[in-house]
Design a protein around this motif. Structure first.
Motif, PDB file in Angstrom:
ATOM      1  N   MET A 149       0.853  -1.164  -0.103  1.00  0.00           N
ATOM      2  CA  MET A 149       0.186  -0.069  -0.094  1.00  0.00           C
ATOM      3  C   MET A 149       0.948   1.441   0.033  1.00  0.00           C
ATOM      4  O   MET A 149       0.508   2.234  -0.789  1.00  0.00           O
ATOM      5  CB  MET A 149      -0.705  -0.024   1.347  1.00  0.00           C
ATOM      6  CG  MET A 149      -1.877   1.009   1.414  1.00  0.00           C
ATOM      7  SD  MET A 149      -3.302   0.420   0.463  1.00  0.00           S
ATOM      8  CE  MET A 149      -4.249   2.247   0.475  1.00  0.00           C
ATOM      9  N   ALA A 150       2.002   1.241   0.708  1.00  0.00           N
ATOM     10  CA  ALA A 150       2.959   2.448   0.858  1.00  0.00           C
ATOM     11  C   ALA A 150       3.434   2.633  -0.676  1.00  0.00           C
ATOM     12  O   ALA A 150       3.638   3.780  -0.929  1.00  0.00           O
ATOM     13  CB  ALA A 150       3.935   2.241   1.716  1.00  0.00           C
ATOM     14  N   VAL A 152       1.718   2.218  -3.485  1.00  0.00           N
ATOM     15  CA  VAL A 152       0.802   2.786  -4.052  1.00  0.00           C
ATOM     16  C   VAL A 152       0.595   4.178  -3.641  1.00  0.00           C
ATOM     17  O   VAL A 152       0.468   5.042  -4.561  1.00  0.00           O
ATOM     18  CB  VAL A 152      -0.745   2.022  -3.808  1.00  0.00           C
ATOM     19  CG1 VAL A 152      -1.826   2.868  -4.248  1.00  0.00           C
ATOM     20  CG2 VAL A 152      -0.452   0.584  -4.510  1.00  0.00           C
ATOM     21  N   ILE A 153       0.938   4.589  -2.477  1.00  0.00           N
ATOM     22  CA  ILE A 153       0.773   5.832  -2.233  1.00  0.00           C
ATOM     23  C   ILE A 153       1.777   6.681  -2.920  1.00  0.00           C
ATOM     24  O   ILE A 153       1.594   7.747  -3.469  1.00  0.00           O
ATOM     25  CB  ILE A 153       0.963   6.200  -0.508  1.00  0.00           C
ATOM     26  CG1 ILE A 153      -0.337   5.644   0.209  1.00  0.00           C
ATOM     27  CG2 ILE A 153       1.330   7.455  -0.337  1.00  0.00           C
ATOM     28  CD1 ILE A 153      -0.307   6.058   1.529  1.00  0.00           C
ATOM     29  N   LEU A 155       3.152   5.722  -5.799  1.00  0.00           N
ATOM     30  CA  LEU A 155       2.864   5.920  -7.147  1.00  0.00           C
ATOM     31  C   LEU A 155       1.615   7.351  -7.538  1.00  0.00           C
ATOM     32  O   LEU A 155       1.828   7.954  -8.249  1.00  0.00           O
ATOM     33  CB  LEU A 155       2.170   4.660  -7.826  1.00  0.00           C
ATOM     34  CG  LEU A 155       1.781   4.690  -9.042  1.00  0.00           C
ATOM     35  CD1 LEU A 155       2.947   4.830  -9.948  1.00  0.00           C
ATOM     36  CD2 LEU A 155       1.143   3.114  -9.505  1.00  0.00           C
ATOM     37  N   LEU A 156       0.964   7.199  -6.399  1.00  0.00           N
ATOM     38  CA  LEU A 156      -0.118   8.110  -6.487  1.00  0.00           C
ATOM     39  C   LEU A 156       0.554   9.604  -6.337  1.00  0.00           C
ATOM     40  O   LEU A 156       0.108  10.393  -7.177  1.00  0.00           O
ATOM     41  CB  LEU A 156      -1.346   8.025  -5.471  1.00  0.00           C
ATOM     42  CG  LEU A 156      -2.436   9.090  -4.985  1.00  0.00           C
ATOM     43  CD1 LEU A 156      -3.054   9.154  -6.393  1.00  0.00           C
ATOM     44  CD2 LEU A 156      -3.191   8.738  -3.932  1.00  0.00           C
ATOM     45  N   MET A 159       1.855  10.782  -9.623  1.00  0.00           N
ATOM     46  CA  MET A 159       1.001  10.925 -10.659  1.00  0.00           C
ATOM     47  C   MET A 159       0.372  12.352 -10.448  1.00  0.00           C
ATOM     48  O   MET A 159       0.173  13.161 -10.875  1.00  0.00           O
ATOM     49  CB  MET A 159      -0.487   9.989 -10.382  1.00  0.00           C
ATOM     50  CG  MET A 159      -0.371   8.731 -10.871  1.00  0.00           C
ATOM     51  SD  MET A 159       0.555   8.801 -12.653  1.00  0.00           S
ATOM     52  CE  MET A 159      -0.989   9.645 -13.291  1.00  0.00           C
ATOM     53  N   GLY A 160       0.251  12.670  -8.685  1.00  0.00           N
ATOM     54  CA  GLY A 160      -0.408  14.083  -8.436  1.00  0.00           C
ATOM     55  C   GLY A 160       0.541  15.211  -8.966  1.00  0.00           C
ATOM     56  O   GLY A 160       0.114  16.016  -9.311  1.00  0.00           O
ATOM     57  N   GLY A 162       2.526  14.965 -11.355  1.00  0.00           N
ATOM     58  CA  GLY A 162       2.327  15.041 -12.715  1.00  0.00           C
ATOM     59  C   GLY A 162       1.217  15.681 -13.137  1.00  0.00           C
ATOM     60  O   GLY A 162       1.252  16.696 -13.895  1.00  0.00           O
ATOM     61  N   LEU A 163       0.096  15.825 -12.565  1.00  0.00           N
ATOM     62  CA  LEU A 163      -1.163  16.356 -12.881  1.00  0.00           C
ATOM     63  C   LEU A 163      -0.985  17.728 -12.368  1.00  0.00           C
ATOM     64  O   LEU A 163      -1.461  18.777 -13.111  1.00  0.00           O
ATOM     65  CB  LEU A 163      -2.309  15.738 -11.653  1.00  0.00           C
ATOM     66  CG  LEU A 163      -3.502  16.347 -12.095  1.00  0.00           C
ATOM     67  CD1 LEU A 163      -4.005  15.795 -13.210  1.00  0.00           C
ATOM     68  CD2 LEU A 163      -4.373  15.919 -10.666  1.00  0.00           C
ATOM     69  N   LEU A 164      -0.418  18.148 -11.127  1.00  0.00           N
ATOM     70  CA  LEU A 164      -0.266  19.642 -10.791  1.00  0.00           C
ATOM     71  C   LEU A 164       0.877  20.545 -11.469  1.00  0.00           C
ATOM     72  O   LEU A 164       0.708  21.521 -11.535  1.00  0.00           O
ATOM     73  CB  LEU A 164      -0.084  19.612  -9.310  1.00  0.00           C
ATOM     74  CG  LEU A 164      -1.532  19.189  -8.661  1.00  0.00           C
ATOM     75  CD1 LEU A 164      -1.038  19.147  -7.145  1.00  0.00           C
ATOM     76  CD2 LEU A 164      -2.524  19.914  -8.895  1.00  0.00           C
ATOM     77  N   TYR A 166       2.556  19.571 -14.434  1.00  0.00           N
ATOM     78  CA  TYR A 166       3.140  19.583 -15.690  1.00  0.00           C
ATOM     79  C   TYR A 166       2.774  20.702 -16.600  1.00  0.00           C
ATOM     80  O   TYR A 166       1.998  21.623 -16.424  1.00  0.00           O
ATOM     81  CB  TYR A 166       1.859  18.596 -16.294  1.00  0.00           C
ATOM     82  CG  TYR A 166       2.049  18.193 -17.785  1.00  0.00           C
ATOM     83  CD1 TYR A 166       2.927  17.445 -18.573  1.00  0.00           C
ATOM     84  CD2 TYR A 166       0.917  18.992 -18.620  1.00  0.00           C
ATOM     85  CE1 TYR A 166       2.959  17.519 -19.939  1.00  0.00           C
ATOM     86  CE2 TYR A 166       1.056  18.843 -19.822  1.00  0.00           C
ATOM     87  CZ  TYR A 166       1.919  18.130 -20.611  1.00  0.00           C
ATOM     88  OH  TYR A 166       1.874  17.932 -22.043  1.00  0.00           O
ATOM     89  N   ARG A 167       3.917  21.001 -17.379  1.00  0.00           N
ATOM     90  CA  ARG A 167       3.700  22.058 -18.486  1.00  0.00           C
ATOM     91  C   ARG A 167       4.264  21.510 -19.805  1.00  0.00           C
ATOM     92  O   ARG A 167       5.233  20.838 -20.009  1.00  0.00           O
ATOM     93  CB  ARG A 167       4.707  23.152 -18.171  1.00  0.00           C
ATOM     94  CG  ARG A 167       3.997  24.094 -17.169  1.00  0.00           C
ATOM     95  CD  ARG A 167       4.428  25.330 -17.102  1.00  0.00           C
ATOM     96  NE  ARG A 167       3.833  26.077 -16.073  1.00  0.00           N
ATOM     97  CZ  ARG A 167       3.710  25.811 -14.690  1.00  0.00           C
ATOM     98  NH1 ARG A 167       4.786  25.215 -14.426  1.00  0.00           N
ATOM     99  NH2 ARG A 167       3.144  26.773 -13.690  1.00  0.00           N
ATOM    100  N   LYS A 168       3.573  22.254 -20.978  1.00  0.00           N
ATOM    101  CA  LYS A 168       3.935  21.744 -22.170  1.00  0.00           C
ATOM    102  C   LYS A 168       5.244  22.317 -22.414  1.00  0.00           C
ATOM    103  O   LYS A 168       5.351  23.194 -22.360  1.00  0.00           O
ATOM    104  CB  LYS A 168       2.833  22.387 -23.186  1.00  0.00           C
ATOM    105  CG  LYS A 168       1.995  21.142 -24.020  1.00  0.00           C
ATOM    106  CD  LYS A 168       1.282  21.822 -25.069  1.00  0.00           C
ATOM    107  CE  LYS A 168       0.387  20.647 -25.815  1.00  0.00           C
ATOM    108  NZ  LYS A 168      -0.534  21.244 -26.574  1.00  0.00           N
ATOM    109  N   GLU A 179       5.410  33.432 -18.495  1.00  0.00           N
ATOM    110  CA  GLU A 179       5.336  33.644 -20.234  1.00  0.00           C
ATOM    111  C   GLU A 179       6.368  34.831 -20.508  1.00  0.00           C
ATOM    112  O   GLU A 179       6.505  35.653 -19.553  1.00  0.00           O
ATOM    113  CB  GLU A 179       3.870  34.179 -20.585  1.00  0.00           C
ATOM    114  CG  GLU A 179       2.980  32.967 -20.617  1.00  0.00           C
ATOM    115  CD  GLU A 179       1.772  33.288 -21.602  1.00  0.00           C
ATOM    116  OE1 GLU A 179       1.915  34.348 -22.320  1.00  0.00           O
ATOM    117  OE2 GLU A 179       1.060  32.419 -21.714  1.00  0.00           O
TER     118      GLU A 179
END
Lengths: 181, 493
Positions: A149-150, A152-153, A155-156, A159-160, A162-164, A166-168, A179
């Motif tokens: 489970m640790a 999984v945390i 990995l999560l 992911m988080g 990456g979600l918050l 991320y920039r192109k 800019e």
């Protein structure tokens, strides 16, 4: 005097010296370097007590992760040496308060330790408690679910991020998150 | 040894299925471009898990992974509620994919990551529900929360969303510390991490009066109160709900409550049962405070989502009362389950209607709803149904669930608490009815009737709204229909 006791006293003396250096060196980066040595010596004490795993974790987490954080904060603050001041004097009030607090803790330890030691279960000679082997055996049998489970945390968390964050990349107008004018 | 592990993993499929699905979506995201394939996989996977859980509802209690997890009938029911909410939230997110404004365009490129975070949160939820060991309890709660922090900040180019994520992260970290400290005290007092071991140690060695356990109870109550947003710990809720994307707000208002109330139910009645004299008064006080103050503070709110945030605070007060009423031997878990099902459905329906209307570039004020009944009659009608159901007025399911809780309160001789809860609901009716008045009786036109609504091409929002409305109507008129279903699911333990 046994050998291990001699080693213990050497280590503790060095810990006290390095801790003092951490507190009283004028430059923050230098303090941070002494702190690393302090962490390693503390890890040595854990090894003497037979808990190898805690020693490894001490080095990995404190000397590895937390020190990086400290140095990073020092870097971000970017302190001017003139602001820090040249005199390394400590105000008398805080010194007295610190010594009083320290002696209170030492005194209470002195009073309570013998009683606590009596309550402790006796450690058998050759006991594997606290070693890496015993700990990993427990982790991978009884606590296998929590262990996975640790993972999984972690990995999560990746992911988080990456979600918050991320920039192109292929957008040439965005440099370092802002800019270009 | 290894065979045992395989058998356990197979048994735990309703829990591990979440993680497997999340990793599958992650694989699809890595291998392909575009958002539709991960979305499709998520929806199919969730439906499959729902069917699997529904068919295994009565498969008896099992201890898995050396007592780390315990799957009993209440687990299957909670897990089913959680799966349903996740499916609804994923469907609610779909219409946003077609929005063309800047915030949406930038954010929805990462829709697969959002889905993965959502599924991992769901995994945390199911572990939290099934936990029967302090370590899994903590890990489950953390997985649920970390996923939700990320979800709140999904519109990362927007300042409100970022603020919401940051505030929630800070408060969440603080409550985690309290929680961990409480768990450490439990372990320190008893020397065990398994629920049943802790329970037997507390009962056999008469530890009930030990100060260490009192401290543990205090910290755990505070931590659960933070997560459930009971009143002295509620300050972060309005800002977090306001800033998060609307489907995620619905997620916050439902999933967190399902998971945390289930965990509290297992902790407080699981191994703190013999300490009930100590924690019950504190817990009840917090609940009554949330019902009263949540409703009073909601009266002054001008923003629609903040108003709903305060309303959700008062509802979590009711949920907390329902948790206490599940006292083994005296009460049943029935009011709690019914409240969770109906409250989640109504909240999801209401937030789908809001996300249908919403214009993300400005704050949705309550005033904006003025005259909606003339311009968009059907939307206004459904919002009206959900508002009445939340207020707890008789022809809707919201009335029955409150009625069952009040009935059980009086049966268990908590008459003062029941009176306070009724007072709170009456105060709450004032602001719910104000929304109805604005929608149907106002002559002016608010700006909500001019905003461009979401393009709901797949009819998913309408489907959720319709199902939720049916559930709240059926639940009000024929409560026996789903009452029987819940009772039959709980009967075979």
């Amino acid at each position: 005097m046994e050998n291990s006791q001699i080693v213990f006293f050497i280590f503790s003396a060095l810990i006290l010296v390095t801790a003092g250096l951490v507190a009283f060196r004028p430059r923050p980066v230098e303090s941070a370097m002494w702190l690393i040595l302090n962490f390693f010596l503390t890890a040595g004490l854990y090894v003497l007590l037979g808990s190898h795993f805690v020693a490894v974790i001490q080095v990995l987490v404190y000397a590895g992760a937390i020190m990086v954080l400290f140095v990073f904060v020092i870097l971000l603050l970017n302190l001017d040496p003139r602001e820090l001041g040249t005199d390394s004097s400590v105000s008398w009030g805080s010194l007295i308060l610190f010594v009083a607090f320290l002696s209170f803790i030492l005194l209470s330890l002195h009073v309570t330790t013998p009683e606590l030691l009596e309550k402790m279960p006796p450690i058998k000679a050759g006991s594997t408690f606290g070693t890496v082997e015993a700990l990993s055996k427990t982790l991978l049998t009884d606590y296998i679910f929590g262990f996975e489970m640790a993972g999984v945390i972690l990995l999560l968390a990746i992911m988080g991020v990456g979600l918050l964050a991320y920039r192109k990349i292929n957008n040439p107008r965005i440099v370092n998150g802002s800019e270009r004018p | 040894m290894f065979e045992r592990l395989l058998v356990d993993s197979q048994m735990a499929l309703p829990i591990l299925g979440w993680a497997i699905l999340a990793i599958l979506v992650l694989m699809i995201k890595i291998c392909t471009r575009g958002v539709w394939l991960p979305l499709f996989a998520t929806v199919i996977g969730l439906i499959g898990l729902i069917f699997y859980s529904a068919t295994h509802l009565n498969s008896g209690a099992q201890d898995l992974f050396h007592g780390a997890l315990k799957m009993d009938s209440s687990f299957y029911l909670f897990n089913l509620i959680g799966l349903g909410i996740h499916l609804a939230v994923v469907l609610m997110l779909i219409p946003g994919l077609e929005r063309t404004s800047k915030i949406f365009k930038v954010s929805y490129e990462q829709f697969p990551e959002l889905l993965i975070c959502l599924l991992f949160s769901g995994f945390g939820l199911s572990v939290l529900i099934a936990a029967s060991d302090l370590s899994t309890l903590f890990l489950g709660l953390e997985t649920l929360s970390i996923g939700v922090y990320c979800l709140c900040g999904f519109y990362r180019t927007e300042i409100r969303s970022t603020e919401s994520a940051f505030k929630y992260l800070m408060i969440g970290a603080f409550s985690t510390v309290l929680f961990l400290y409480g768990l450490a005290f439990v372990y320190g007092a008893t020397g065990a991490t398994n629920y049943s071991q802790i329970q037997s140690i507390i009962e056999q060695s008469h530890l009930a009066h030990q100060p260490l356990l009192m401290i543990a109870v205090a910290f755990l109550i505070a931590a659960f109160a933070f997560k459930l947003a009971f009143v002295p710990f509620h300050l972060y809720v309005p800002d977090v709900y306001e800033g998060a994307p609307t489907p995620i707000t619905a997620y916050l208002a439902t999933v967190i409550k399902v998971g945390v109330i289930a965990a509290a139910f297992k902790v407080f009645w699981g191994f703190f049962g013999s300490l009930a004299d100590y924690w019950e008064p504190f817990w009840m006080t917090l609940c009554v405070l949330s019902i009263l103050l949540g409703n009073i503070l909601a009266l002054q709110q001008k923003t629609l989502k903040k108003l709903l945030a305060y309303s959700s605070i008062s509802h979590s007060g009711f949920l907390g009362l329902a948790m206490v009423l599940t006292h083994p031997g005296v009460g049943t878990t029935y009011p709690l389950m019914a409240y969770l099902v109906v409250y989640s459905a109504v909240t999801l329906g209401l937030f789908s209607s809001i996300s249908f209307l919403e214009n993300r570039e400005q704050v949705f004020l309550v005033e904006d709803l003025k005259g909606l009944g003339q311009k968009r009659f059907w939307t206004a009608l459904f919002i009206g149904i959900f508002i009445l159901a939340l207020a707890g007025l008789p022809p809707f399911a919201g009335f029955m669930i409150k009625f069952w809780i009040l009935e059980a309160l009086i049966e268990q001789h908590h008459i003062g608490v029941a009176i306070a809860a009724i007072c709170g609901s009456v105060i709450g009716a004032a602001y719910y009815l104000r929304i109805l008045m604005l929608m149907f009786m106002s002559e002016e036109q608010g700006s909500a009737s001019e905003w461009v609504v979401l393009k709901d091409r797949l009819y998913v929002l309408r489907l959720i709204v319709f199902l939720a409305a049916i559930l709240s109507l059926v639940g009000g008129m024929r409560p026996q229909l789903y009452a029987d279903w819940i009772l039959s699911a709980l009967a075979l333990k």
